[in-house]
Structure formats: C-alpha cells, structure tokens
Design an enzyme around this catalytic site. Structure first.
Site, PDB file in Angstrom:
ATOM      1  N   LYS A 113      -5.829  -4.056   7.586  1.00 26.56           N
ATOM      2  CA  LYS A 113      -4.668  -3.511   6.561  1.00 26.56           C
ATOM      3  C   LYS A 113      -4.956  -2.609   5.418  1.00 26.56           C
ATOM      4  CE  LYS A 113      -1.909  -6.689   8.831  1.00 26.56           C
ATOM      5  NZ  LYS A 113      -2.631  -7.520   9.724  1.00 26.56           N
TER       6      LYS A 113
HETATM    7  C1  LIG Z   1      -2.357  -7.913  11.142  1.00 26.21           C
HETATM    8  C2  LIG Z   1      -3.512  -8.072  11.942  1.00 26.21           C
HETATM    9  C3  LIG Z   1      -3.254  -8.022  13.434  1.00 26.21           C
HETATM   10  C4  LIG Z   1      -1.919  -7.372  13.993  1.00 26.21           C
HETATM   11  O1  LIG Z   1      -1.498  -6.445  13.811  1.00 26.21           O
HETATM   12  P1  LIG Z   1      -0.008  -5.713  13.879  1.00 26.21           P
HETATM   13  O2  LIG Z   1       0.052  -4.528  13.109  1.00 26.21           O
HETATM   14  O3  LIG Z   1       0.804  -6.783  13.045  1.00 26.21           O
HETATM   15  O4  LIG Z   1       0.358  -5.743  15.438  1.00 26.21           O
HETATM   16  C5  LIG Z   1      -4.383  -8.130  14.255  1.00 26.21           C
HETATM   17  N1  LIG Z   1      -5.504  -8.346  13.700  1.00 26.21           N
HETATM   18  C6  LIG Z   1      -5.566  -8.556  12.447  1.00 26.21           C
HETATM   19  C7  LIG Z   1      -7.041  -8.984  11.761  1.00 26.21           C
HETATM   20  C8  LIG Z   1      -4.758  -8.362  11.593  1.00 26.21           C
HETATM   21  O5  LIG Z   1      -5.081  -8.437  10.256  1.00 26.21           O
END
Ligand SMILES: *Cc1c(COP(=O)(O)O)cnc(C)c1O
Length: 500
Positions: A113
């Site tokens: 993120k």
């Molecule tokens: C948010 C997240 C995901 C999923 O990603 P999306 O964009 O919501 O599909 C997978 N793994 C981790 C560690 C995340 O923080």
C-alpha cells in the site's frame, strides 16, 4: 485525459478532481475515458530509468492536468531510498529461471500500500490547489489492515487534511492493530469497528454518498475524499510497478522486450490486479493475469462462472488483508470489458446491493476468462507454500504472497504452462505476518506460546534478515487511539471528530 464515472452520470472530469473526490457522487468509480498506450520504444527507454523516472513516464500519461515538473516533485518526495530502505524501491528478485518476485513492501509500513500511499498525499495537495478548493479535506478510509496504516503514515500532518480510518477491530493482525493505535500525528483518527472489512467499507461508502451529511460538511468547510483503491489516485501509481518489473526482468536477462509474461497477484479488493490489467491494456506484454484468493474465494468463482455471489460465510484467515467479499474494483474491470456500458454496470451493482449476487452475460464472462485465471488457497495450503518456497529457494514470503505462490503452482499444474516467465507480486514483508510465517518455517513446537515480538526475533535469526524499522519496537510505543464503535455508529464518529 478526462475521467468518467462507471455509473454514467459524471464525465469530463480532470484527474485532479477525481483524486480530490475519491468516489463519484453517483456511487460509481472514476476511470480514464480512454487508455494510453506505451510503445515498444518507450518500453525500451524504461529499462534504462530508475523507479522515480519510470513513475514519471507512466503517471504523465494519465495525470495530464499536472505538469511533468509537478509529477517529478511528487515522485521525488515519495520514492526515496530513506523511505524505502532500498534504492530500487520495488526490486525484482529472481527465484529461478521462470519465477521472479516483485517486492512491493520496502516502504515504511511493510506492505504494498505504501507504493501508492506515499505518493498520493502529494498528488492530493496539488489537486486541492489546482481546483481552487478551500475546504479542509477529510480522508475516510476503510481498511482490512494495511491500507489504514499506510494512509495514516502518508497523510499524517499533511496541511489541510484530516484522516479517519475504520478497521475491523477483531479482523486485523496484532501487528497491524499496533501500527494503527500507536500512530503519531495531529490529524489522525484510527477507529476500530465491531464488524468485518465489508461492514467498514459499506459504512464508509454510505457516508460518502450521504447527501445530507455532505451538505452539512460543505457548510462547515469540509470535503470528503478517499484513500482506498476506489480512488484513481491510489490506482494509477500501482500501474507503474508492473512496467518497472517488466523493465527489470529485461535488464536481468529473464526476458526480451515483447515477450509475454504471467503476473500473479494476491487479491482482495481487486485494486492491485486491476492496475496490472490497465498495464496490460496499455501494451505491457501479458499472457495471463492470475488472480489468487484465500478462503474468501468470491473472485475465483466469478472468474470461473461469471457469477458474483457474496452470500457466503465471511472467513477470517491468516491472510487478513484479503478477507473481503465485496471487491470494489471489479466494477472498473466490468466497465472496461463491456466497452463502458454504464447501464449494465448499474444493473449488476444494484443486484449486488439488493440481493448480494449478480451474473454477467456470456460474452463478458468469456472476455474475463481470456485475460484472467483464478484459484484460491486454503489455510493449510498457504502455510505449506511458505514452507515449500523457503525450502526450495531459501526465500521467505508472507501469507498473502504465499497464496500467490500456491495459486501459481496450481496454475502450472492445471494448464501445463511452465514456460512463460512469471512475476509474482509480493504484497507484504514476511515480518508483518510473522506469527503464521514463523509457525510455517519453525514449526508448531518451537513457536507455541511465544509472543508476537519474540517471534519476530526468532524469524529474523532463522532467516538472517533484519526486522524492518517500522515493526521493531512497536510494542514499546505509546498507545494513542482506543476508540471502537459499532458499524451503525460510524457516521456519528465522523460527526463527533469534525464537531458537526
Ligand atoms: C491490500 C492487500 C492485498 C490485496 O490487494 P487488493 O488491491 O485489495 O486486491 C494483498 N496483500 C496485502 C498484504 C495487502 O495489504
């Protein structure tokens, strides 16, 4: 480049406006009116650039109302070695001749993120100026665990903004919770919700589209925005790293320009894999996008049958950031594969809201299946994948990345496609989910009864990798935020914080 809503009521918007607004007022998501193409020439140029320069090259295609100087300023602040602890920002690790891993977790909060949320606040501050906005921007976030911390870290003490984060109180890992409740900054409000991620996300969407509340906000000098992947400003930085990964694979000699690759993405809200889809549409040579789910396998079923059915038990898993039954960004994919047919989108989204289920037509289903391959991993399979990858490659993956690995092995077994070079998006540092990771690698005996922070140390010793700065000493930080509310009470919490 102009943007329009998937529900058809808003079009001709500038990127700065969409980033400021987050979600369209008709309940839809903003998408670009058309898709920019990256030519083979540009691909060749990318190979010689660093991450920041690659980001500028891709972002300027979409954020056309920003000058390239502005974008350079934003990427220069976001993607620094001091924040990412790594000059490459998003390095590609080659595990064997066929499998490469795109490490997206070197940022301050140890999950992918950060790739978007370190940049987005800078884009928003500029958007506010460009659009002549004089209100304070209130960022509302629903998080399954990782977005919340990354958004708090990105927006803390950013002038003219406040950030309110709703996280499932019992649905995040101990480390994720500690990261949020110890958050520093004058403008930050993490709040636990008695419910799961879908409850938090639905609550936030309802607040965004609450006309009366938005009126009051307007009068009091506030305006809402979103840091979730429903915001285009969150998605567009994610397109960059797929191009960057491809360029690195060329540089490392794994592929030549023009070779098709598979991309595996552990998926929850469908944001990360949607960015890969946009990269593909822009000309990135892709064979298959492989959508990996955990026990909350709504997307696996959707890809295989064309039926999206959220009427099922919500499962808490060891990959909690993927514990999601309503994958918001699928709406954008459907809008793209139906050739921007907002009427059909409105109908399906209405059915999802009313009955929790919809079925797309046969042509749409086939188009989705041509591009995507989907499968899921059980809890046991996820742990086994962590062990297998460690034993075979001496490489440690977190639980989410392990789901990606396991699903990739299933893909190879089922399709026989063991030759296409494949990149697996690694979405979190193994230390962020160290309880399950150390259990998988060290075994039940050695980990039984051990606390989260003891395990961090054990895992670090076993694998010879240092504990990331953002996670070390988290247990010694002061707890600053203890508010918990029911899902019905989310709006009242927002009103309380804003004093309205
Ligand atoms: C948010 C997240 C995901 C999923 O990603 P999306 O964009 O919501 O599909 C997978 N793994 C981790 C560690 C995340 O923080």
């Amino acid at each position: 480049m102009m943007y329009e809503s998937t529900r058809g009521k808003y079009r001709g918007m500038l990127s700065a406006e969409t980033i400021k607004m987050g979600i369209a007022p008709d309940g839809g998501l903003f998408v670009p009116e058309n898709i920019m193409k990256i030519t083979q020439d540009m691909m060749e140029q990318l190979v010689g650039l660093n991450y920041r320069e690659r980001a500028v090259a891709v972002l300027t295609q979409y954020l056309t109302d920003y000058s390239s100087e502005e974008i350079e300023e934003c990427t220069g602040k976001a993607y620094t070695e001091s924040k990412f602890g790594n000059p490459e920002i998003a390095p590609v690790r080659k595990l064997n001749d066929c499998i490469s891993v795109l490490e997206l977790w070197h940022g301050p909060t140890c999950a992918f993120k950060d790739m978007a949320l370190q940049l987005m606040p800078h884009l928003l501050v500029k958007a506010v100026k460009k659009t002549g906005e004089n209100k304070e921007i209130v960022i509302l976030v629903a998080t399954s665990g990782d977005t919340g911390k990354a958004a708090l870290e990105g927006y803390k003490d950013v002038n003219g903004t406040r950030i309110i984060v709703f996280y499932p109180f019992k649905g995040v890992s101990e480390i994720q919770k500690l990261q949020m409740i110890t958050q520093e900054g004058k403008n930050v409000y993490p709040i636990g919700v008695e419910g799961n991620f879908d409850d938090a996300q639905s609550g936030v969407k309802a607040i965004f589209t609450d006309a009366e509340l938005n009126n009051t906000m307007e009068q009091k000098g506030y305006s809402f925005s979103s840091a979730n992947s429903i915001n285009w400003g969150r998605l567009v930085p994610q397109i960059v790293y797929y191009f960057s990964a491809y360029a690195d694979m060329v540089k490392q000699g794994s592929i030549s320009i023009g070779d098709k690759i598979n991309i595996v993405v552990p998926t929850g809200n469908f944001g990360n894999i949607l960015a890969a889809f946009y990269a593909m549409r822009m000309g990135l040579p892709v064979n298959r996008l492989i959508c990996a789910s955990n026990d909350n396998n709504v997307l696996t079923e959707f890809i295989n049958t064309g039926i999206y059915n959220r009427n099922r038990e919500f499962r808490k898993t060891i990959s909690p950031s993927m514990d999601i039954l309503i994958s918001s960004n699928l709406e954008r994919l459907l809008y793209e594969v139906t050739g921007h047919d907002s009427k059909r989108i409105c109908k399906w989204m209405e059915e999802l809201k009313e009955k929790g289920i919809y079925e797309v037509d046969g042509i749409t289903r086939e188009k989705v299946r041509e591009i995507f391959w989907g499968a899921y991993s059980t809890e046991e399979e996820t742990l086994a994948a962590i062990r297998k990858v460690y034993q075979e490659f001496g490489y440690v993956v977190d639980t989410h990345t392990a789901v990606g690995m396991d699903v990739y092995f299933k893909y190879v077994a089922e399709t026989g496609d063991s030759g296409t070079k494949t990149v697996i998006a690694s979405t979190a540092s193994p230390f962020k989910f160290n309880e399950s990771v150390s259990r998988a690698i060290l075994g039940d005996e050695r980990t039984k009864g051990k606390g989260e922070f003891e395990l961090l140390k054990m895992l670090s010793d076993e694998c010879g990798i240092p504990i990331p700065a953002g996670l070390k000493d988290l247990d010694k930080k002061e707890v600053r935020h203890t508010t918990v509310c029911s899902k019905e009470d989310m709006k009242a919490q927002v009103e309380r914080i804003l004093g309205i």
